[in-house]
Structures are given as structure tokens and as C-alpha cells.
Design a protein around this motif. Sequence first.
Motif, short mmCIF file in Angstrom:
data_model
loop_
_atom_site.label_atom_id
_atom_site.label_comp_id
_atom_site.label_asym_id
_atom_site.label_seq_id
_atom_site.Cartn_x
_atom_site.Cartn_y
_atom_site.Cartn_z
N LEU A 20 0.75 -1.43 0.13
CA LEU A 20 0.12 -0.27 0.03
C LEU A 20 0.70 1.22 0.08
CD1 LEU A 20 -3.14 1.59 0.51
CD2 LEU A 20 -2.63 1.31 2.72
N ARG A 21 2.07 1.03 1.07
CA ARG A 21 2.86 2.57 1.32
C ARG A 21 3.48 2.87 -0.86
NH1 ARG A 21 6.43 0.76 4.47
NH2 ARG A 21 4.69 1.24 6.06
N THR A 22 4.05 1.46 -0.84
CA THR A 22 4.13 2.09 -2.46
C THR A 22 3.42 2.06 -3.26
OG1 THR A 22 6.31 -0.10 -1.73
CG2 THR A 22 5.81 0.55 -4.62
N VAL A 23 1.90 1.43 -3.50
CA VAL A 23 1.27 2.24 -4.32
C VAL A 23 0.88 3.44 -4.18
CG1 VAL A 23 -1.30 1.65 -5.02
CG2 VAL A 23 0.11 -0.32 -4.70
N VAL A 24 0.73 4.12 -3.00
CA VAL A 24 0.55 5.72 -2.89
C VAL A 24 2.22 6.41 -3.58
CG1 VAL A 24 0.41 7.47 -0.95
CG2 VAL A 24 -1.15 5.03 -1.22
N PHE A 25 2.85 5.86 -3.10
CA PHE A 25 4.00 7.04 -3.20
C PHE A 25 4.06 6.67 -4.94
CE2 PHE A 25 8.81 6.71 -4.64
CZ PHE A 25 8.99 8.50 -3.78
N MET A 26 4.20 5.65 -5.66
CA MET A 26 4.20 5.89 -6.81
C MET A 26 2.90 6.24 -7.85
SD MET A 26 2.30 3.95 -9.39
CE MET A 26 1.29 3.11 -8.92
N GLN B 242 6.46 13.45 6.02
CA GLN B 242 8.03 14.42 5.42
C GLN B 242 8.52 13.70 4.57
OE1 GLN B 242 8.80 17.61 8.75
NE2 GLN B 242 6.44 17.19 8.96
N GLY B 243 9.39 12.50 5.35
CA GLY B 243 10.46 12.09 4.43
C GLY B 243 10.58 12.40 3.41
N PHE B 244 9.09 11.17 2.77
CA PHE B 244 8.90 10.62 1.67
C PHE B 244 8.62 11.90 0.81
CE2 PHE B 244 7.83 6.43 3.10
CZ PHE B 244 8.50 5.34 2.34
N VAL B 245 8.05 12.95 1.38
CA VAL B 245 8.66 14.67 0.72
C VAL B 245 9.47 14.24 -0.22
CG1 VAL B 245 8.07 16.79 0.61
CG2 VAL B 245 6.26 15.67 1.08
N ILE B 246 10.83 14.48 0.77
CA ILE B 246 12.36 14.92 0.16
C ILE B 246 12.83 13.75 -1.17
CG2 ILE B 246 14.60 15.03 0.79
CD1 ILE B 246 12.49 17.35 1.70
N PHE C 233 14.30 2.16 -5.00
CA PHE C 233 15.50 1.74 -4.66
C PHE C 233 16.43 2.36 -3.94
CE2 PHE C 233 18.87 -1.12 -3.62
CZ PHE C 233 18.64 -1.19 -2.63
N GLY C 234 17.14 3.14 -4.81
CA GLY C 234 18.62 3.92 -4.87
C GLY C 234 17.59 5.27 -3.90
N GLN C 235 17.72 5.86 -4.24
CA GLN C 235 16.68 7.14 -3.61
C GLN C 235 16.56 6.86 -1.97
OE1 GLN C 235 15.38 6.20 -6.29
NE2 GLN C 235 15.12 7.70 -7.97
N VAL C 236 15.36 5.64 -2.13
CA VAL C 236 15.23 5.53 -0.92
C VAL C 236 16.39 5.35 0.43
CG1 VAL C 236 14.07 4.00 1.38
CG2 VAL C 236 13.06 5.19 -1.00
N PHE C 237 17.02 4.26 -0.50
CA PHE C 237 18.70 3.21 -0.27
C PHE C 237 19.81 4.25 0.52
CE2 PHE C 237 22.33 0.78 0.83
CZ PHE C 237 22.16 -0.11 1.05
N LEU C 238 19.87 5.84 -0.05
CA LEU C 238 20.66 6.44 -0.30
C LEU C 238 20.49 7.41 0.85
CD1 LEU C 238 22.45 6.45 -4.39
CD2 LEU C 238 23.21 5.30 -1.72
N ILE C 239 19.29 8.05 0.16
CA ILE C 239 19.48 9.37 0.91
C ILE C 239 19.00 8.76 2.92
CG2 ILE C 239 16.19 9.38 1.00
CD1 ILE C 239 16.53 12.14 0.00
N TYR D 97 10.04 3.75 6.32
CA TYR D 97 10.49 4.09 4.74
C TYR D 97 10.74 2.94 3.78
CZ TYR D 97 11.05 8.59 6.34
OH TYR D 97 11.34 9.54 7.55
N SER D 98 10.16 1.29 4.00
CA SER D 98 10.07 0.13 3.43
C SER D 98 9.79 0.56 2.18
CB SER D 98 10.14 -0.64 4.43
OG SER D 98 10.63 -1.44 4.56
N LEU D 99 9.88 0.37 1.30
CA LEU D 99 9.00 0.24 -0.32
C LEU D 99 8.91 -1.47 -0.70
CD1 LEU D 99 9.58 3.68 -1.98
CD2 LEU D 99 7.77 2.87 -0.43
N LEU D 100 8.52 -1.68 -2.19
CA LEU D 100 8.50 -3.41 -1.75
C LEU D 100 10.29 -3.33 -2.32
CD1 LEU D 100 5.90 -4.32 -4.54
CD2 LEU D 100 6.51 -5.45 -2.33
N GLY D 101 11.09 -3.03 -2.77
CA GLY D 101 12.42 -2.55 -3.05
C GLY D 101 13.29 -3.03 -2.21
N ILE D 102 12.86 -1.89 -0.92
CA ILE D 102 13.88 -2.05 0.03
C ILE D 102 13.31 -3.62 1.10
CG2 ILE D 102 14.34 -1.04 2.37
CD1 ILE D 102 15.41 0.59 -0.24
#
Length: 336
Positions: A110-116, A198-202, A272-278, A287-292
Motif C-alpha cells: 500500500l505504501r509503495t502504491v501511494v508513493f508511486m 515529510q521524509g517521503f516528500v523529500i 530503491f536507490g533514492q530511499v536506500f541512499l537518502i 520507509y520500506s517500499l517493495l524494493g527495500i
Amino acid sequence: MSAAEMKAADPPVAVAPVPEGTGGPRSPRPDRSPPTRPRRKAGALLPYLLIAPAFVAIAAVFVWPLVKTVIMSFQDVGRRELWSGQAAPWVGFDQFTNILGDGEFWAVVLRTVVFMVVCVVATMAAGLGISMLMQRMDTWVRLLLTAALVAAWSMPLLVATSIFRWFADSDYGVLNMVLTKYLGMDAQGHNWFLDPKQGFVIIGAVVVWGAIPFVAVTLYAALTQVPKELEEAAALDGAGVTGIFRYVTWPVIKPVFQMVGTLSVLWDFNVFGQVFLIRGNKPEPEYSLLGIYSFEKAFESNSFSQGAAISLITVLLLSGVAVYYLRQLLKIGEVE
């Protein structure tokens, strides 16, 4: 004149054909043997031999890892089996049953779909707006903007995420400084990543910023195919800006818009990379999406089979989008 000379001067007399069976001379019969197939030229196999290395490379890079992933998802592969080469026990559909029965997995989906959805809508809206502005710019301004878009698109992901981390830094970030100094807000020292929203906004800003150049340039190329005569005729008939876009511009760019939007869905669903690196290579569970989530199950929990099963479930979730994308490609090819 002699008799021989008179005979030579007479015109030739047509001789009637002699029917067959009378003993007279026969005309040659047409060849009724079956036509022979043309022989394959010596160089007919050359194109296949030239593209054979490409097929081998594709099979080695894509097909074989996919086959291994499918096999691992039906096994119980741990660190010992992975490094020692021992045969892993088969568990059938147990990995899929455990994953699909886990409430945390569906929360991540659900978090992944909303973010996408948020990222795709923001990307397509910003890209369409920029492409329409490019139509109304002078040539040199448009060239400068195109160069800036290409530069942003070619920037490595590590550099882009580092820049946005600096923007959102709690002590020295530009964002907090602007909010405090120019907008009168007490944002000095504010940590944007304590609240996942707020973190997902960044993080979403990083994703959208990196995807806008491709969308804007592609849609601008589609806008250049809109006939100017139709737009002028619609304006003379009293249509406004909205009417011209709806009835003239949109039908022309719709196939390209759908294709780019479908690609954005595929890309943003697998962020994946944006969440993992930031998040400093250790994303929090919020902050877990499906890739994470797949990465953590495979390499932190040492359950490589669960990671493979999550990857296959992700592929199945995106299969409908992929089929729609292929249909759009076929439609565009038919139009052309």
C-alpha cells in the motif's frame, strides 16, 4: 529470270501445324516438371549469426537470472546454501504463503502504491507543463532549458541524493534556512525525516526531479507534431486555450503521454536507490517500499528465497502495466 530465281523471290508459304499422331514432326512439349525451390544463398544465415551474440548476452543477463529467481522462490536458500553450493531443500509454495499472509507485506504494498501514484502524477503534470512552455520560448532559451534538463537527467543518482540530503539537512540545509529567514517559520534544526510523511516528500522530490527531463523532452517532441493549422482554425472558431488543448492537442499527444506515463509507473513502483541512499543505507521500517522490503528480507534476514518470492510477486503486480505498455507500443506502430 530463271525458275530458281523466281522461287527465291516468292514469299514464304505458311505451313499448317501437323496434328499429333499423324507421323509428322512434333513441336516440343512444355516442361511440366515441378518447379525447383531457389537455393538458399550462402550469406542468408549471416544476419542470424551477427545477432546471435546479442541473444546470448540477453539470455545471460536477463533470462538466466529470472530462471534462478523462480527456482529460488520454491526453495529455502540461506547463507550456507548460497556460499557452499549445497542443494537447498524444496518447500513449494511456502515462501509465497508466508509472504502473502504477512500483514507487513501488504502495508508495504500500500505504501509503495501511494508513493508511486503521487510521484507519477507530479512527474507527468510537471513534465507536460514544461513541455508546453518550451513551445512558447525563444529558440536560444529552449536550447538552454533542454541542456539543463539533459544535465539533470544524466546526473548520477548518488550525486542527486547527496544534494537533496544537503537541502533537507536539519542544521545546514537550504530548505530550513529559506523557511526561517524568508517565510518567518521556526524551522531551524527541524529534521524532515523523523516524520515518514515529510521524509517521503523529500524522497519523492528526488524521484520527480530525476524523471521530469525525460518526460518533458519526450512530450515536447510529441507537441511538435500537432498541426499548427488545426490550432489556428480552432482559435478562429472561438475555442479557448483549454478547448484547443482538449480537442486538438490532446488527441495527437495522447499515445505518447500514455506510453511515458506507463514507463513512469514501472520506474516509480521499483524505487530503491533514492530511499536506500537518502536514509544512509539503513532505511527505517517506515520507509520500506517493495524494493527495500525485498532487499531486507534477502540480505539482512538471510532469507534469499523470500527475497526472490517478493521479487516475483512484484513482477506479477506489474505484469498488467507491462502488457498495457506493449499494447501502446503496438498501437503507435500501427498509426505510423
